[in-house]
Design a protein around this motif. Structure first.
Motif, PDB file in Angstrom:
ATOM      1  N   SER A  53       0.816  -1.223   0.000  1.00 37.35           N
ATOM      2  CA  SER A  53       0.000   0.000   0.000  1.00 37.35           C
ATOM      3  C   SER A  53       0.846   1.267   0.000  1.00 37.35           C
ATOM      4  O   SER A  53       0.486   2.259  -0.629  1.00 37.35           O
ATOM      5  CB  SER A  53      -0.957  -0.002   1.186  1.00 37.35           C
ATOM      6  OG  SER A  53      -0.239  -0.062   2.391  1.00 37.35           O
ATOM      7  N   LYS A 136     -11.130   0.064  -3.077  1.00 34.56           N
ATOM      8  CA  LYS A 136     -10.899  -1.163  -2.318  1.00 34.56           C
ATOM      9  C   LYS A 136     -11.590  -2.322  -3.043  1.00 34.56           C
ATOM     10  O   LYS A 136     -12.650  -2.096  -3.619  1.00 34.56           O
ATOM     11  CB  LYS A 136     -11.469  -1.045  -0.896  1.00 34.56           C
ATOM     12  CG  LYS A 136     -10.960   0.158  -0.124  1.00 34.56           C
ATOM     13  CD  LYS A 136      -9.604  -0.101   0.501  1.00 34.56           C
ATOM     14  CE  LYS A 136      -9.008   1.155   1.096  1.00 34.56           C
ATOM     15  NZ  LYS A 136      -9.698   1.792   2.161  1.00 34.56           N
ATOM     16  N   PRO A 137     -11.100  -3.533  -3.021  1.00 30.13           N
ATOM     17  CA  PRO A 137      -9.828  -3.893  -2.415  1.00 30.13           C
ATOM     18  C   PRO A 137      -8.658  -3.361  -3.236  1.00 30.13           C
ATOM     19  O   PRO A 137      -8.763  -3.258  -4.459  1.00 30.13           O
ATOM     20  CB  PRO A 137      -9.860  -5.423  -2.417  1.00 30.13           C
ATOM     21  CG  PRO A 137     -10.765  -5.798  -3.545  1.00 30.13           C
ATOM     22  CD  PRO A 137     -11.772  -4.700  -3.655  1.00 30.13           C
ATOM     23  N   ALA A 261     -16.082   1.216   2.430  1.00 28.75           N
ATOM     24  CA  ALA A 261     -15.590  -0.154   2.343  1.00 28.75           C
ATOM     25  C   ALA A 261     -16.167  -0.928   3.524  1.00 28.75           C
ATOM     26  O   ALA A 261     -16.550  -0.332   4.532  1.00 28.75           O
ATOM     27  CB  ALA A 261     -14.070  -0.168   2.385  1.00 28.75           C
TER      28      ALA A 261
END
Ligand SMILES: Cc1cc2nc3c(=O)[nH]c(=O)nc-3n(C[C@H](O)[C@H](O)[C@H](O)COP(=O)(O)OP(=O)(O)OC[C@H]3O[C@@H](n4cnc5c(N)ncnc54)[C@H](O)[C@@H]3O)c2cc1C
Length: 387
Positions: A53, A136-137, A261
Protein backbone atom coordinates in the motif's frame (compact mmCIF):
# COMPACT_ATOMS: atom_id res chain seq x y z
CA UNK A 1 -20.16 -24.20 21.37
CA UNK A 2 -16.55 -24.07 20.38
CA UNK A 3 -14.82 -27.20 19.17
CA UNK A 4 -12.10 -28.45 21.50
CA UNK A 5 -8.60 -28.43 20.05
CA UNK A 6 -7.87 -32.17 19.93
CA UNK A 7 -4.71 -33.16 18.19
CA UNK A 8 -2.63 -36.28 18.14
CA UNK A 9 0.89 -35.08 19.00
CA UNK A 10 2.23 -36.97 15.92
CA UNK A 11 -0.28 -35.29 13.57
CA UNK A 12 0.93 -31.99 12.13
CA UNK A 13 -1.15 -28.95 12.97
CA UNK A 14 -2.77 -27.42 9.89
CA UNK A 15 -2.20 -23.68 10.08
CA UNK A 16 -4.09 -21.99 7.25
CA UNK A 17 -3.37 -18.37 6.37
CA UNK A 18 -6.35 -16.84 4.57
CA UNK A 19 -5.29 -13.91 2.40
CA UNK A 20 -1.83 -12.78 1.38
CA UNK A 21 -2.17 -9.35 2.99
CA UNK A 22 0.44 -7.18 4.66
CA UNK A 23 0.49 -9.13 7.97
CA UNK A 24 0.59 -12.56 6.37
CA UNK A 25 3.57 -11.80 4.15
CA UNK A 26 5.49 -11.25 7.36
CA UNK A 27 4.18 -14.52 8.83
CA UNK A 28 5.40 -16.37 5.72
CA UNK A 29 8.79 -14.70 5.98
CA UNK A 30 9.05 -15.57 9.69
CA UNK A 31 8.22 -19.23 9.02
CA UNK A 32 10.67 -19.27 6.11
CA UNK A 33 13.41 -18.01 8.42
CA UNK A 34 12.50 -20.44 11.19
CA UNK A 35 10.19 -23.33 10.25
CA UNK A 36 7.95 -24.53 13.06
CA UNK A 37 8.21 -28.31 13.62
CA UNK A 38 4.82 -30.01 13.62
CA UNK A 39 3.08 -27.21 11.68
CA UNK A 40 1.80 -27.72 8.13
CA UNK A 41 1.35 -24.29 6.56
CA UNK A 42 -1.14 -23.42 3.82
CA UNK A 43 -1.78 -20.03 2.24
CA UNK A 44 -5.12 -19.49 0.50
CA UNK A 45 -5.19 -16.30 -1.49
CA UNK A 46 -7.52 -14.82 -4.06
CA UNK A 47 -4.58 -12.97 -5.63
CA UNK A 48 -1.08 -14.27 -6.26
CA UNK A 49 0.62 -10.97 -5.53
CA UNK A 50 0.12 -8.39 -2.81
CA UNK A 51 0.28 -4.69 -3.65
CA UNK A 52 2.31 -2.84 -1.02
CA UNK A 53 0.00 0.00 0.00
CA UNK A 54 2.84 2.43 0.78
CA UNK A 55 3.99 2.36 -2.85
CA UNK A 56 0.58 2.33 -4.55
CA UNK A 57 0.33 6.12 -5.00
CA UNK A 58 3.84 5.96 -6.52
CA UNK A 59 2.63 3.35 -9.02
CA UNK A 60 -0.40 5.49 -9.86
CA UNK A 61 1.85 8.54 -10.37
CA UNK A 62 4.24 6.48 -12.53
CA UNK A 63 7.28 6.51 -10.22
CA UNK A 64 7.25 2.72 -9.85
CA UNK A 65 6.24 -0.13 -12.12
CA UNK A 66 3.48 -2.35 -10.69
CA UNK A 67 6.05 -5.16 -10.23
CA UNK A 68 8.19 -2.96 -7.99
CA UNK A 69 5.24 -2.48 -5.63
CA UNK A 70 3.92 -6.06 -5.54
CA UNK A 71 5.03 -9.02 -3.46
CA UNK A 72 4.99 -12.27 -5.38
CA UNK A 73 3.32 -14.78 -3.06
CA UNK A 74 4.38 -18.03 -4.78
CA UNK A 75 8.15 -17.83 -4.02
CA UNK A 76 7.41 -16.48 -0.53
CA UNK A 77 5.06 -19.40 0.20
CA UNK A 78 7.59 -21.87 -1.25
CA UNK A 79 10.36 -20.44 0.97
CA UNK A 80 8.07 -20.91 4.00
CA UNK A 81 7.31 -24.49 2.95
CA UNK A 82 3.65 -23.48 2.59
CA UNK A 83 1.19 -25.00 0.18
CA UNK A 84 -0.32 -22.20 -1.92
CA UNK A 85 -4.00 -22.47 -2.81
CA UNK A 86 -5.11 -19.89 -5.36
CA UNK A 87 -8.74 -19.54 -4.38
CA UNK A 88 -11.12 -17.37 -2.34
CA UNK A 89 -12.43 -18.39 1.04
CA UNK A 90 -16.20 -17.90 1.08
CA UNK A 91 -17.13 -19.44 4.42
CA UNK A 92 -15.77 -20.58 7.75
CA UNK A 93 -17.34 -23.63 9.39
CA UNK A 94 -16.04 -23.23 12.92
CA UNK A 95 -17.70 -26.34 14.29
CA UNK A 96 -16.21 -28.53 11.56
CA UNK A 97 -12.88 -26.62 11.46
CA UNK A 98 -13.26 -26.21 7.70
CA UNK A 99 -12.98 -23.39 5.21
CA UNK A 100 -15.30 -23.26 2.20
CA UNK A 101 -13.58 -22.18 -1.00
CA UNK A 102 -15.12 -20.52 -4.05
CA UNK A 103 -13.73 -23.10 -6.47
CA UNK A 104 -11.95 -25.89 -4.63
CA UNK A 105 -12.91 -28.53 -2.06
CA UNK A 106 -13.28 -27.45 1.59
CA UNK A 107 -10.03 -27.11 3.49
CA UNK A 108 -9.56 -28.39 7.05
CA UNK A 109 -7.65 -26.33 9.59
CA UNK A 110 -6.40 -26.68 13.12
CA UNK A 111 -5.63 -22.99 13.35
CA UNK A 112 -6.68 -20.27 10.93
CA UNK A 113 -5.41 -16.72 10.51
CA UNK A 114 -7.38 -14.21 8.44
CA UNK A 115 -5.84 -11.20 6.67
CA UNK A 116 -8.19 -10.54 3.75
CA UNK A 117 -8.52 -6.74 3.77
CA UNK A 118 -11.86 -5.09 2.99
CA UNK A 119 -14.29 -4.94 0.08
CA UNK A 120 -16.30 -2.09 -1.44
CA UNK A 121 -19.68 -1.24 0.05
CA UNK A 122 -21.41 0.59 -2.75
CA UNK A 123 -24.95 0.19 -1.42
CA UNK A 124 -24.71 3.38 0.69
CA UNK A 125 -24.51 5.68 -2.37
CA UNK A 126 -27.24 5.48 -5.01
CA UNK A 127 -25.75 4.74 -8.44
CA UNK A 128 -22.30 3.92 -7.02
CA UNK A 129 -22.27 0.36 -8.37
CA UNK A 130 -22.92 1.61 -11.96
CA UNK A 131 -20.94 4.85 -11.96
CA UNK A 132 -18.30 4.62 -9.20
CA UNK A 133 -14.78 3.19 -9.32
CA UNK A 134 -14.12 1.55 -5.92
CA UNK A 135 -10.56 1.83 -4.67
CA UNK A 136 -10.90 -1.16 -2.32
CA UNK A 137 -9.83 -3.89 -2.41
CA UNK A 138 -6.43 -2.42 -3.22
CA UNK A 139 -5.49 -5.47 -5.27
CA UNK A 140 -8.14 -4.54 -7.83
CA UNK A 141 -7.22 -0.84 -8.01
CA UNK A 142 -4.47 -0.81 -10.63
CA UNK A 143 -6.44 -2.58 -13.40
CA UNK A 144 -9.32 -0.15 -12.75
CA UNK A 145 -6.98 2.82 -13.04
CA UNK A 146 -5.44 1.48 -16.24
CA UNK A 147 -8.96 1.25 -17.68
CA UNK A 148 -9.58 4.86 -16.61
CA UNK A 149 -6.31 6.02 -18.23
CA UNK A 150 -7.32 4.28 -21.45
CA UNK A 151 -10.74 5.99 -21.40
CA UNK A 152 -9.10 9.38 -20.73
CA UNK A 153 -6.97 8.92 -23.85
CA UNK A 154 -10.10 8.57 -26.01
CA UNK A 155 -11.48 11.63 -27.77
CA UNK A 156 -14.77 11.82 -25.81
CA UNK A 157 -13.24 10.31 -22.64
CA UNK A 158 -13.64 11.57 -19.06
CA UNK A 159 -12.51 15.13 -18.40
CA UNK A 160 -13.72 15.78 -14.86
CA UNK A 161 -12.22 13.35 -12.36
CA UNK A 162 -13.46 13.30 -8.77
CA UNK A 163 -12.01 11.38 -5.83
CA UNK A 164 -14.34 10.88 -2.85
CA UNK A 165 -12.70 10.55 0.56
CA UNK A 166 -10.44 13.04 2.30
CA UNK A 167 -8.15 10.67 4.21
CA UNK A 168 -4.48 10.25 3.30
CA UNK A 169 -5.40 7.60 0.70
CA UNK A 170 -7.82 9.98 -1.08
CA UNK A 171 -5.41 12.94 -0.99
CA UNK A 172 -2.53 10.86 -2.34
CA UNK A 173 -4.73 9.24 -4.96
CA UNK A 174 -6.10 12.48 -6.44
CA UNK A 175 -2.61 14.03 -6.54
CA UNK A 176 -1.03 10.92 -8.07
CA UNK A 177 -3.82 10.50 -10.60
CA UNK A 178 -3.60 14.12 -11.64
CA UNK A 179 0.18 13.83 -12.18
CA UNK A 180 -0.29 10.67 -14.28
CA UNK A 181 -3.21 11.87 -16.40
CA UNK A 182 -1.60 15.24 -17.10
CA UNK A 183 1.56 13.37 -18.13
CA UNK A 184 -0.49 11.11 -20.42
CA UNK A 185 -2.21 14.15 -22.00
CA UNK A 186 1.10 15.96 -22.57
CA UNK A 187 2.67 12.82 -24.07
CA UNK A 188 -0.27 12.51 -26.48
CA UNK A 189 0.00 16.18 -27.48
CA UNK A 190 -3.35 17.01 -25.86
CA UNK A 191 -4.10 20.10 -23.81
CA UNK A 192 -3.74 19.01 -20.14
CA UNK A 193 -5.96 21.93 -19.10
CA UNK A 194 -8.95 20.05 -20.49
CA UNK A 195 -8.72 17.80 -17.44
CA UNK A 196 -10.21 18.92 -14.12
CA UNK A 197 -9.84 17.29 -10.70
CA UNK A 198 -11.75 17.52 -7.43
CA UNK A 199 -11.50 15.94 -3.99
CA UNK A 200 -14.71 15.58 -2.01
CA UNK A 201 -14.96 14.73 1.68
CA UNK A 202 -17.80 14.55 4.18
CA UNK A 203 -15.53 15.97 6.93
CA UNK A 204 -12.48 18.20 6.77
CA UNK A 205 -9.63 16.92 4.66
CA UNK A 206 -7.11 14.78 6.64
CA UNK A 207 -9.37 14.95 9.67
CA UNK A 208 -7.08 12.73 11.79
CA UNK A 209 -3.97 14.87 11.10
CA UNK A 210 -2.79 18.09 12.71
CA UNK A 211 -3.91 21.54 11.43
CA UNK A 212 -0.50 22.36 9.90
CA UNK A 213 -0.57 19.19 7.82
CA UNK A 214 -4.14 19.97 6.76
CA UNK A 215 -3.14 23.52 5.77
CA UNK A 216 -0.15 22.24 3.75
CA UNK A 217 -2.31 19.73 1.89
CA UNK A 218 -5.02 22.32 1.17
CA UNK A 219 -2.33 24.61 -0.26
CA UNK A 220 -0.79 21.81 -2.35
CA UNK A 221 -4.19 20.79 -3.75
CA UNK A 222 -5.00 24.43 -4.61
CA UNK A 223 -1.59 24.99 -6.28
CA UNK A 224 -2.32 22.02 -8.54
CA UNK A 225 -5.80 23.24 -9.40
CA UNK A 226 -7.57 20.43 -7.53
CA UNK A 227 -10.86 21.76 -6.16
CA UNK A 228 -11.47 20.66 -2.58
CA UNK A 229 -15.02 20.22 -1.29
CA UNK A 230 -15.11 19.72 2.48
CA UNK A 231 -18.21 18.88 4.57
CA UNK A 232 -19.82 17.62 1.36
CA UNK A 233 -21.58 14.27 1.80
CA UNK A 234 -22.15 12.27 -1.37
CA UNK A 235 -25.62 10.73 -1.65
CA UNK A 236 -25.74 9.62 -5.29
CA UNK A 237 -23.74 9.27 -8.49
CA UNK A 238 -25.01 9.69 -12.04
CA UNK A 239 -23.10 9.25 -15.30
CA UNK A 240 -22.02 12.92 -15.25
CA UNK A 241 -22.29 14.23 -11.67
CA UNK A 242 -22.12 13.50 -8.00
CA UNK A 243 -25.06 14.65 -5.89
CA UNK A 244 -24.90 15.66 -2.23
CA UNK A 245 -27.55 14.95 0.39
CA UNK A 246 -28.29 18.71 0.13
CA UNK A 247 -28.92 18.12 -3.62
CA UNK A 248 -25.87 20.19 -4.62
CA UNK A 249 -24.13 18.74 -7.67
CA UNK A 250 -20.54 18.52 -8.88
CA UNK A 251 -19.94 17.60 -12.53
CA UNK A 252 -18.02 14.32 -12.71
CA UNK A 253 -17.17 11.99 -15.60
CA UNK A 254 -15.23 9.52 -13.42
CA UNK A 255 -15.60 9.07 -9.65
CA UNK A 256 -13.17 7.11 -7.49
CA UNK A 257 -14.48 6.04 -4.09
CA UNK A 258 -11.91 5.63 -1.32
CA UNK A 259 -14.67 5.57 1.30
CA UNK A 260 -17.48 3.06 1.79
CA UNK A 261 -15.59 -0.15 2.34
CA UNK A 262 -16.92 -3.03 4.39
CA UNK A 263 -15.89 -6.32 5.92
CA UNK A 264 -16.35 -9.46 3.82
CA UNK A 265 -19.79 -10.88 4.75
CA UNK A 266 -18.59 -14.43 5.39
CA UNK A 267 -16.75 -13.25 8.51
CA UNK A 268 -19.95 -12.38 10.39
CA UNK A 269 -21.83 -15.27 8.80
CA UNK A 270 -19.32 -17.66 10.37
CA UNK A 271 -20.69 -16.72 13.81
CA UNK A 272 -17.43 -15.08 14.87
CA UNK A 273 -17.77 -12.15 17.21
CA UNK A 274 -17.45 -9.00 15.05
CA UNK A 275 -17.60 -5.25 15.69
CA UNK A 276 -20.46 -3.08 14.39
CA UNK A 277 -18.82 -2.95 10.95
CA UNK A 278 -18.56 -6.74 10.70
CA UNK A 279 -14.78 -6.86 11.29
CA UNK A 280 -13.44 -9.79 13.34
CA UNK A 281 -13.15 -8.75 17.00
CA UNK A 282 -9.69 -9.65 18.22
CA UNK A 283 -7.88 -9.38 21.55
CA UNK A 284 -4.48 -7.64 21.77
CA UNK A 285 -2.99 -11.07 20.94
CA UNK A 286 -4.78 -10.92 17.53
CA UNK A 287 -6.75 -14.01 18.57
CA UNK A 288 -10.51 -13.90 18.04
CA UNK A 289 -12.22 -12.90 21.28
CA UNK A 290 -14.71 -15.71 20.60
CA UNK A 291 -12.89 -18.61 18.97
CA UNK A 292 -9.35 -19.59 20.05
CA UNK A 293 -8.69 -21.34 16.72
CA UNK A 294 -9.07 -18.09 14.80
CA UNK A 295 -6.67 -15.16 14.51
CA UNK A 296 -7.14 -12.05 12.37
CA UNK A 297 -5.05 -9.03 11.43
CA UNK A 298 -5.01 -6.05 9.08
CA UNK A 299 -8.06 -4.18 7.82
CA UNK A 300 -10.44 -7.16 8.34
CA UNK A 301 -9.73 -7.25 12.10
CA UNK A 302 -11.01 -4.96 14.86
CA UNK A 303 -8.73 -4.59 17.86
CA UNK A 304 -11.43 -4.23 20.49
CA UNK A 305 -9.16 -2.90 23.26
CA UNK A 306 -6.94 -0.66 21.15
CA UNK A 307 -8.93 0.36 18.05
CA UNK A 308 -6.82 1.79 15.22
CA UNK A 309 -7.65 3.24 11.81
CA UNK A 310 -7.66 0.84 8.88
CA UNK A 311 -4.28 1.51 7.33
CA UNK A 312 -1.55 -0.57 5.78
CA UNK A 313 0.87 0.62 8.45
CA UNK A 314 -1.05 -1.26 11.16
CA UNK A 315 -1.47 -4.34 8.96
CA UNK A 316 2.31 -4.32 8.46
CA UNK A 317 3.03 -3.87 12.16
CA UNK A 318 0.65 -6.66 13.12
CA UNK A 319 2.84 -9.11 11.18
CA UNK A 320 5.54 -9.83 13.81
CA UNK A 321 3.16 -10.25 16.81
CA UNK A 322 0.84 -12.37 14.66
CA UNK A 323 3.69 -14.68 13.59
CA UNK A 324 4.90 -14.98 17.19
CA UNK A 325 1.44 -15.75 18.55
CA UNK A 326 0.59 -18.29 15.84
CA UNK A 327 3.85 -20.05 16.72
CA UNK A 328 3.07 -19.84 20.45
CA UNK A 329 -0.44 -21.17 19.91
CA UNK A 330 0.89 -24.10 17.88
CA UNK A 331 3.32 -24.91 20.71
CA UNK A 332 0.71 -24.49 23.41
CA UNK A 333 2.63 -21.57 24.92
CA UNK A 334 1.07 -18.36 26.30
CA UNK A 335 0.26 -15.62 23.77
CA UNK A 336 1.70 -12.12 24.07
CA UNK A 337 -0.37 -8.95 23.70
CA UNK A 338 0.51 -6.45 20.97
CA UNK A 339 0.28 -2.75 21.80
CA UNK A 340 0.07 -0.86 18.49
CA UNK A 341 1.52 2.65 18.58
CA UNK A 342 -0.88 5.54 19.10
CA UNK A 343 0.97 7.69 16.60
CA UNK A 344 2.85 6.82 13.48
CA UNK A 345 4.79 8.81 10.92
CA UNK A 346 2.66 9.29 7.81
CA UNK A 347 4.43 10.42 4.64
CA UNK A 348 1.78 11.80 2.31
CA UNK A 349 3.00 11.99 -1.29
CA UNK A 350 1.85 14.69 -3.67
CA UNK A 351 2.15 13.13 -7.13
CA UNK A 352 5.61 14.53 -7.74
CA UNK A 353 8.70 13.41 -5.81
CA UNK A 354 7.60 15.44 -2.81
CA UNK A 355 5.92 14.49 0.49
CA UNK A 356 4.35 15.95 3.61
CA UNK A 357 5.27 14.30 6.93
CA UNK A 358 2.72 14.06 9.73
CA UNK A 359 3.08 12.64 13.22
CA UNK A 360 1.03 13.97 16.13
CA UNK A 361 1.63 17.74 16.11
CA UNK A 362 4.72 17.42 13.85
CA UNK A 363 4.68 18.56 10.22
CA UNK A 364 7.43 18.87 7.61
CA UNK A 365 7.48 18.82 3.84
CA UNK A 366 9.89 18.68 0.94
CA UNK A 367 11.45 16.49 -1.74
CA UNK A 368 13.79 14.92 0.85
CA UNK A 369 10.79 13.32 2.56
CA UNK A 370 9.86 11.61 -0.71
CA UNK A 371 13.43 10.29 -0.92
CA UNK A 372 13.19 9.05 2.68
CA UNK A 373 9.88 7.34 1.95
CA UNK A 374 11.33 5.78 -1.19
CA UNK A 375 14.25 4.34 0.83
CA UNK A 376 11.92 2.98 3.55
CA UNK A 377 9.49 1.46 1.04
CA UNK A 378 12.14 -0.15 -1.16
CA UNK A 379 13.86 -1.58 1.90
CA UNK A 380 10.56 -3.08 3.10
CA UNK A 381 9.87 -4.62 -0.30
CA UNK A 382 13.36 -6.17 -0.51
CA UNK A 383 12.58 -8.26 2.57
CA UNK A 384 9.93 -10.16 0.61
CA UNK A 385 11.81 -10.69 -2.64
CA UNK A 386 12.89 -14.31 -2.55
CA UNK A 387 14.80 -14.45 -5.85
C1 LIG B 1 -4.62 4.43 -3.04
C2 LIG B 1 -4.36 3.91 -1.66
C3 LIG B 1 -3.25 4.33 -0.98
C4 LIG B 1 -3.00 3.88 0.30
N1 LIG B 1 -1.89 4.34 0.91
C5 LIG B 1 -1.63 3.92 2.15
C6 LIG B 1 -0.44 4.39 2.81
O1 LIG B 1 0.35 5.16 2.25
N2 LIG B 1 -0.21 3.96 4.08
C7 LIG B 1 -1.06 3.09 4.70
O2 LIG B 1 -0.81 2.75 5.85
N3 LIG B 1 -2.18 2.63 4.11
C8 LIG B 1 -2.49 3.02 2.86
N4 LIG B 1 -3.62 2.55 2.25
C9 LIG B 1 -4.49 1.56 2.95
C10 LIG B 1 -3.94 0.15 2.76
O3 LIG B 1 -3.91 -0.16 1.39
C11 LIG B 1 -4.74 -0.93 3.47
O4 LIG B 1 -4.94 -0.53 4.80
C12 LIG B 1 -3.97 -2.26 3.44
O5 LIG B 1 -3.89 -2.74 2.12
C13 LIG B 1 -4.61 -3.30 4.33
O6 LIG B 1 -3.81 -4.44 4.34
P1 LIG B 1 -4.43 -5.88 4.65
O7 LIG B 1 -3.29 -6.79 4.88
O8 LIG B 1 -5.45 -5.76 5.72
O9 LIG B 1 -5.24 -6.29 3.33
P2 LIG B 1 -4.84 -6.31 1.81
O10 LIG B 1 -3.55 -5.64 1.55
O11 LIG B 1 -6.05 -5.81 1.08
O12 LIG B 1 -4.64 -7.85 1.49
C14 LIG B 1 -5.72 -8.75 1.48
C15 LIG B 1 -5.28 -10.07 0.87
O13 LIG B 1 -6.30 -11.03 1.04
C16 LIG B 1 -6.63 -11.66 -0.19
N5 LIG B 1 -8.05 -12.00 -0.09
C17 LIG B 1 -9.08 -11.14 -0.01
N6 LIG B 1 -10.24 -11.82 0.16
C18 LIG B 1 -9.89 -13.13 0.19
C19 LIG B 1 -10.63 -14.35 0.36
N7 LIG B 1 -11.95 -14.33 0.56
N8 LIG B 1 -9.97 -15.51 0.34
C20 LIG B 1 -8.63 -15.55 0.16
N9 LIG B 1 -7.88 -14.44 0.00
C21 LIG B 1 -8.51 -13.25 0.03
C22 LIG B 1 -6.26 -10.64 -1.24
O14 LIG B 1 -6.04 -11.26 -2.48
C23 LIG B 1 -5.00 -10.04 -0.61
O15 LIG B 1 -3.90 -10.90 -0.87
C24 LIG B 1 -3.89 2.98 0.95
C25 LIG B 1 -5.01 2.53 0.25
C26 LIG B 1 -5.25 2.99 -1.03
C27 LIG B 1 -6.46 2.50 -1.75
Amino acid sequence: MLPAMRRDAREPLDLVLVGGGHAHVHVLRAFAARPEPGVRLTLVSRDLSTPYSGMLPGVVAGHYSPDQAHIDLAPLAAAAGARLVHDSVVGLDRAGLRLALAAGAPLSYGLVSIDVGICPDLGAIAGAAQHGIPVKPVGRLLPRLEALRARCREEGGPRKIVVVGGGAGGVELVLALRARLLGDAAAAGRDPLRLGFALVTAETVLATHNPRVRAACRRILAERGIVLYEHWRVAALTDNAIIADTEDRIPADAVLLTTHAAAPRWLRQSGLSCDAGGFVAVAPTLQSVYDPHVFAAGDCAALVETPREKAGVFAVRAGPPLAANLRAKARGEPLRPWHPQQRHLALITTGERYAVASRGPFKAEGPWLWVLKDIIDRRWMRRFQMS
